[in-house]
Design an enzyme around this catalytic site. Structure first.
Site, PDB file in Angstrom:
ATOM      1  CD  GLU A 265      -2.794   1.215   2.444  1.00 63.53           C
ATOM      2  OE1 GLU A 265      -2.770   0.299   3.273  1.00 63.53           O
ATOM      3  OE2 GLU A 265      -3.546   2.213   2.519  1.00 63.53           O
TER       4      GLU A 265
ATOM      5  NE  ARG B  29       4.245  -7.919  10.876  1.00 63.48           N
ATOM      6  CZ  ARG B  29       3.632  -7.171   9.927  1.00 63.48           C
ATOM      7  NH1 ARG B  29       2.617  -7.643   9.259  1.00 63.48           N
ATOM      8  NH2 ARG B  29       4.046  -5.957   9.686  1.00 63.48           N
TER       9      ARG B  29
ATOM     10  CE  LYS C 238       3.049   0.160   4.919  1.00 63.19           C
ATOM     11  NZ  LYS C 238       2.574  -0.025   3.537  1.00 63.19           N
TER      12      LYS C 238
HETATM   13  P1  ATP Z   1       2.883  -2.367   8.049  1.00 63.42           P
HETATM   14  O1  ATP Z   1       2.231  -3.280   9.035  1.00 63.42           O
HETATM   15  O2  ATP Z   1       4.324  -2.118   8.303  1.00 63.42           O
HETATM   16  O3  ATP Z   1       2.116  -1.108   7.814  1.00 63.42           O
HETATM   17  P2  ATP Z   1       1.648  -3.561   5.850  1.00 63.42           P
HETATM   18  O4  ATP Z   1       1.470  -5.018   5.918  1.00 63.42           O
HETATM   19  O5  ATP Z   1       0.471  -2.714   6.123  1.00 63.42           O
HETATM   20  O6  ATP Z   1       2.892  -3.159   6.714  1.00 63.42           O
HETATM   21  P3  ATP Z   1       1.743  -3.430   3.029  1.00 63.42           P
HETATM   22  O7  ATP Z   1       2.160  -2.291   2.193  1.00 63.42           O
HETATM   23  O8  ATP Z   1       0.312  -3.807   3.056  1.00 63.42           O
HETATM   24  O9  ATP Z   1       2.247  -3.101   4.487  1.00 63.42           O
HETATM   25  O10 ATP Z   1       2.656  -4.691   2.738  1.00 63.42           O
HETATM   26  C1  ATP Z   1       2.997  -5.170   1.481  1.00 63.42           C
HETATM   27  C2  ATP Z   1       3.398  -6.601   1.626  1.00 63.42           C
HETATM   28  O11 ATP Z   1       4.510  -6.731   2.499  1.00 63.42           O
HETATM   29  C3  ATP Z   1       2.272  -7.428   2.190  1.00 63.42           C
HETATM   30  O12 ATP Z   1       2.166  -8.621   1.457  1.00 63.42           O
HETATM   31  C4  ATP Z   1       2.703  -7.686   3.604  1.00 63.42           C
HETATM   32  O13 ATP Z   1       2.194  -8.908   4.059  1.00 63.42           O
HETATM   33  C5  ATP Z   1       4.221  -7.697   3.489  1.00 63.42           C
HETATM   34  N1  ATP Z   1       4.838  -7.314   4.755  1.00 63.42           N
HETATM   35  C6  ATP Z   1       4.599  -6.213   5.487  1.00 63.42           C
HETATM   36  N2  ATP Z   1       5.292  -6.220   6.630  1.00 63.42           N
HETATM   37  C7  ATP Z   1       6.013  -7.373   6.640  1.00 63.42           C
HETATM   38  C8  ATP Z   1       6.938  -7.973   7.558  1.00 63.42           C
HETATM   39  N3  ATP Z   1       7.274  -7.396   8.715  1.00 63.42           N
HETATM   40  N4  ATP Z   1       7.477  -9.162   7.215  1.00 63.42           N
HETATM   41  C9  ATP Z   1       7.165  -9.747   6.058  1.00 63.42           C
HETATM   42  N5  ATP Z   1       6.310  -9.244   5.152  1.00 63.42           N
HETATM   43  C10 ATP Z   1       5.734  -8.071   5.436  1.00 63.42           C
HETATM   44 MG    MG Z   2      -1.302  -3.463   4.852  1.00 63.27          MG
END
Ligand code: ATP
Ligand code: MG
Length: 591
Positions: free
Chosen positions: A39, A288, A298
Site C-alpha cells: 500500500e 512476518r 509503517k
Molecule cells: P505495516 O504493518 O508495516 O504497515 P503492511 O502489511 O500494512 O505493513 P503493506 O504495504 O500492506 O504493508 O505490505 C505489502 C506486503 O509486504 C504485504 O504482502 C505484507 O504482508 C508484506 N509485509 C509487510 N510487513 C512485513 C513484515 N514485517 N514481514 C514480512 N512481510 C511483510
Molecule cells: Mg497493509
C-alpha cells in the site's frame, strides 16, 4: 538471486514446496505468478524486503512472473511520493517486476463486480452506523445480529449503490456489505464491508470516485484479474482467506449467470475469459519478520519521522530500505539476510546482530580500505626530516588486488587515534606507550619517545622515532610487532564529519509498552554521535556519495547520499563496527 558463498544452502520453504507440487499436478498449467502488493502509504521497511525477496525470488526460481501492484484503495493515506520510493527500493534490492499495476486500475471492474454481487443477492447497502455495525457483529462466542437493511430488495440495493457512486450520499451514510453469514464462526465472514463512501481525491483517479472498495474485496479479485497463482501474505490475513475465496468464487459463479449482465455484458465476458476466474488463485500466509531493537510498522515509522525522533524516512537508524541504503547496507547483504531468515509459518523475532553479520560479510569482501582518524592526536616523528615525504602505494583491499591501489603521503607530523596512546599501558595493550614500538600501517615501525600534556591534562602531542629499515611496514630482521596503527599525514589530511549510529531503541522489544505508554518512550537519546573533527587520507577527497568503504581498524562506512559533497564536504555514516577485541579483553580483565 545469488547468495554469498558462505550462506547455508537454502532449504526449500513450505511455499516453494507447495508450488512444486502444483507444478507437478499441473494445477495452474505450470504457471507460477506472484505479486508484491504494497500500500503506497509509507516507505518500505526490512519486513517488506522479506516479502519482496520471497515473491520475486519464487518467480525467478520457477521461471514465473511477479507483478508489482500498488494496493491503493485508501486515498486519504496514499501518495505518489510513496509509489516512487517503493519502485526505487524494489529495483535497488535487485528485482524487476514483470508488470506494474494499481488496484485503482480495477476500480471500474470492481464496481461492476459489486453490482453483479448485488444482482446475485450477495450484497446489500447498509445504513447502520459504523458503531452499530461493530456492535451487531457479535463476538467470538456469540453470533452477530442481522442488519435491519439485510432484506432489502435487489432493485433497492442497486439504486442505492448507484446513488453512492454518483456522489448523492455523504461519507458514512451507508456502506455496501457482502451478504454471507452473520453467524459464521469466522467473524470476518459476518457480512464484511465491500465499499465505503469517501469524498476524497485519489492520487491516481483524482475525483472520479467517491466510493472506494475495501482491502478484502479488492485483493483477491485483483489477484484473479492479473492471473496470480500463489498470493503470498503475512499471517494476520489467515482469517481473511475464506473471504478472499468467497469474493473470487462468488464472482466465478456470477460470471456463469449471463442473464444478470444487462448492459455491461461485454465487461463481464471479458472477466470471464481471464485465467484467474477459471482457476482461483490461492492465498498462503507466512510469518512476518520481526527484528530485535526496532519497530516494523509503517504507522510507527511515520510517527518517528513526524515527531522528529529521526531526520526522515531515510535516516540511517531507520529499518526502512532507504534508511538501510543510506547507512551503507548493500542489496546483496539484505538479500543474504532474507535468505538466511527463511520463510516459516510461525512468528519469531530475528536478532538484529544477524543483519549486521550479513552486512559485514558482504562489505568485508567488497569495501575498499582507507585510513581515517576519528579522535586525532599529533604524532611527531622526531628523526624524520622536516621537509621529508614518503608516498606509499597501498592496496585498496588486502585480499583483492583487482580493486587497485591509492597513494598515501607520509611526513614528519602525523595524526593518530587518541586511544592508540597510553602513558601507563597494561601488558596486553599493543599500541603506543613510552618505550614501545608499533607499526604504522604500510609505513614504518616507530618507537614512542615521549609526550606532552596540556594544562587540562589531555595529551597534546606524542613523540616517536622511526626505523628507516622498516619502510613499507615490515622489518628485514624479522622482529615481531604486535600492534599496527592507522595514521594520516597532518599536512595532507582532509577534515571529515563522521556519524556513528547506535540502536534507535534502548531495549530489544520497543513494541512492548506499559499501559498508557508509547513505543517512543524507548527511543535511545544517544543513538547518534557526530564527530566533526575526523582526519582522513587525501585519496578520499572525491569519493562519490553512497560509496561503501572500511576505515581500517574502525568500521564500515558509507559516504552519505545527502550531505556528502565530493571535493567539498566529506560526510561518512557508520554502517557497522568491526569486532573490537580490545574491548573484549578489557571487559575480561576488568570483570
Ligand atoms: P505495516 O504493518 O508495516 O504497515 P503492511 O502489511 O500494512 O505493513 P503493506 O504495504 O500492506 O504493508 O505490505 C505489502 C506486503 O509486504 C504485504 O504482502 C505484507 O504482508 C508484506 N509485509 C509487510 N510487513 C512485513 C513484515 N514485517 N514481514 C514480512 N512481510 C511483510
Ligand atoms: Mg497493509
Amino acid at each position: 538471486m545469488s547468495t554469498t558463498p558462505d550462506a547455508p544452502e537454502r532449504g526449500k520453504d513450505f511455499i516453494r514446496t507447495i508450488i512444486e507440487r502444483d507444478n507437478e499436478t499441473g494445477a495452474y498449467g505450470g504457471r507460477v505468478h506472484t505479486r508484491f502488493p504494497p500500500e503506497p502509504n509509507g516507505y518500505l521497511h526490512i519486513g517488506h524486503a522479506k516479502s519482496i525477496c520471497l515473491n520475486f525470488g519464487i518467480a525467478l526460481d520457477y521461471q514465473g512472473r511477479c507483478n508489482l501492484r500498488f494496493d491503493d484503495t485508501n486515498p486519504v493515506k496514499e501518495d505518489v511520493e510513496y509509489v516512487e520510493s517503493i519502485k526505487e527500493d524494489v529495483r535497488w534490492l535487485g528485482f524487476e517486476w514483470d508488470a506494474n499495476f494499481y488496484a485503482s486500475d480495477y476500480f471500474e471492474k470492481l464496481y461492476l463486480i459489486a453490482e453483479l454481487f448485488i444482482k446475485m443477492g450477495k450484497a446489500y447497502v447498509d445504513h447502520q452506523s459504523a458503531e452499530e455495525i461493530r456492535a451487531n457483529r457479535g463476538t467470538l462466542k456469540e453470533p452477530g445480529t442481522d442488519s435491519p437493511y439485510r432484506g432489502r430488495t435487489m432493485e433497492e440495493n442497486l439504486a442505492l449503490f448507484r446513488a453512492m457512486r454518483k456522489g448523492d450520499l455523504p461519507d458514512g451514510a451507508c456502506v455496501l456489505r457482502a451478504r454471507i453469514d452473520m453467524a459464521s464462526p469466522n467473524v470476518v465472514l459476518r457480512d464484511p464491508t465491500l465499499y465505503r463512501i469517501k469524498h476524497a481525491s485519489h492520487h491516481r483517479t483524482g475525483d472520479a470516485w467517491c466510493i472506494y472498495p475495501m482491502y478484502d474485496f479488492t485483493h483477491g479479485l485483483s489477484d484473479a484479474i492479473e492471473g496470480i497463482t500463489h498470493s503470498i501474505c503475512t499471517l494476520e490475513f489467515e482469517n481473511n482467506r475464506p473471504l478472499y475465496d468467497w469474493c473470487v468464487d462468488t464472482l466465478m459463479q456470477g460470471l456463469g449467470m449471463p442473464e444478470l449482465f444487462g448492459e455491461n455484458a461485454a465487461a463481464y465476458q471479458e472477466l470471464a475469459a481471464l485465467p484467474g476466474f477459471k482457476q482461483r488463485p490461492r492465498q498462503y500466509e507466512f510469518a512476518r519478520l520481526n527484528l530485535t531493537g526496532t519497530v516494523l510498522s509503517k504507522r510507527k515509522l511515520i510517527q518517528l519521522v513526524q515527531e522528529g525522533y529521526v531526520s526522515g524516512w531515510d535516516d540511517p537508524r531507520m529499518p526502512t530500505i532507504c534508511g538501510l541504503r543510506r547507512r551503507g547496507c548493500t542489496p546483496a547483504a539484505l538479500r543474504d539476510f532474507c535468505d538466511r531468515i527463511g520463510v516459516a509459518k510461525a512468528d519469531s523475532t530475528v536478532e538484529h546482530a544477524l543483519l549486521e553479520h550479513c552486512i559485514r560479510q558482504d562489505l568485508n569482501d567488497r569495501a575498499p580500505r582507507y585510513l581515517g582518524v576519528m579522535d586525532p592526536v599529533k604524532l611527531i616523528i622526531e628523526n624524520y626530516p622536516e621537509d621529508g615525504l614518503d608516498e606509499f602505494t597501498m592496496p585498496l583491499h588486502p585480499e583483492d588486488e583487482s580493486m587497485g591501489t591509492r597513494v598515501v603521503p607520509f611526513a614528519r607530523e602525523l595524526w593518530i587515534e587518541r586511544a592508540d596512546f597510553m602513558e601507563e599501558a597494561p601488558k596486553k595493550y599493543f599500541r603506543l606507550a613510552p618505550g614501545r614500538e608499533v607499526r604504522l600501517r604500510f609505513a614504518y615501525y616507530v618507537t614512542c619517545t615521549g609526550f606532552t600534556r596540556g594544562d587540562d591534562g589531555r595529551i597534546t602531542e606524542v613523540r616517536a622515532t622511526f626505523d628507516p629499515e622498516t619502510r613499507g611496514g615490515w622489518s628485514k630482521d624479522g622482529r615481531k610487532i604486535k600492534g599496527t596503527l592507522h595514521w594520516v599525514s597532518a599536512a595532507h589530511a582532509l577534515t571529515a564529519e563522521v556519524r556513528n549510529y547506535g540502536p534507535l531503541f534502548t531495549c530489544d522489544n520497543p513494541n512492548a509498552v506499559a499501559e498508557g505508554g508509547s513505543f517512543t518512550d524507548h527511543v535511545n537519546p544517544d543513538s547518534l554521535e557526530v564527530l566533526t573533527g575526523c582526519l582522513v587520507e587525501p585519496a578520499m577527497a572525491h569519493m562519490a556519495p553512497g560509496t561503501n568503504f572500511q576505515f581500517e581498524r574502525t568500521g564500515y562506512y558509507c559516504a552519505d547520499s545527502r550531505d556528502h559533497v565530493p571535493g567539498q564536504r566529506l560526510v561518512f555514516n557508520r554502517t557497522a563496527t568491526l569486532r573490537d577485541t580490545w574491548a573484549k579483553i578489557q571487559q575480561k580483565t576488568e570483570g
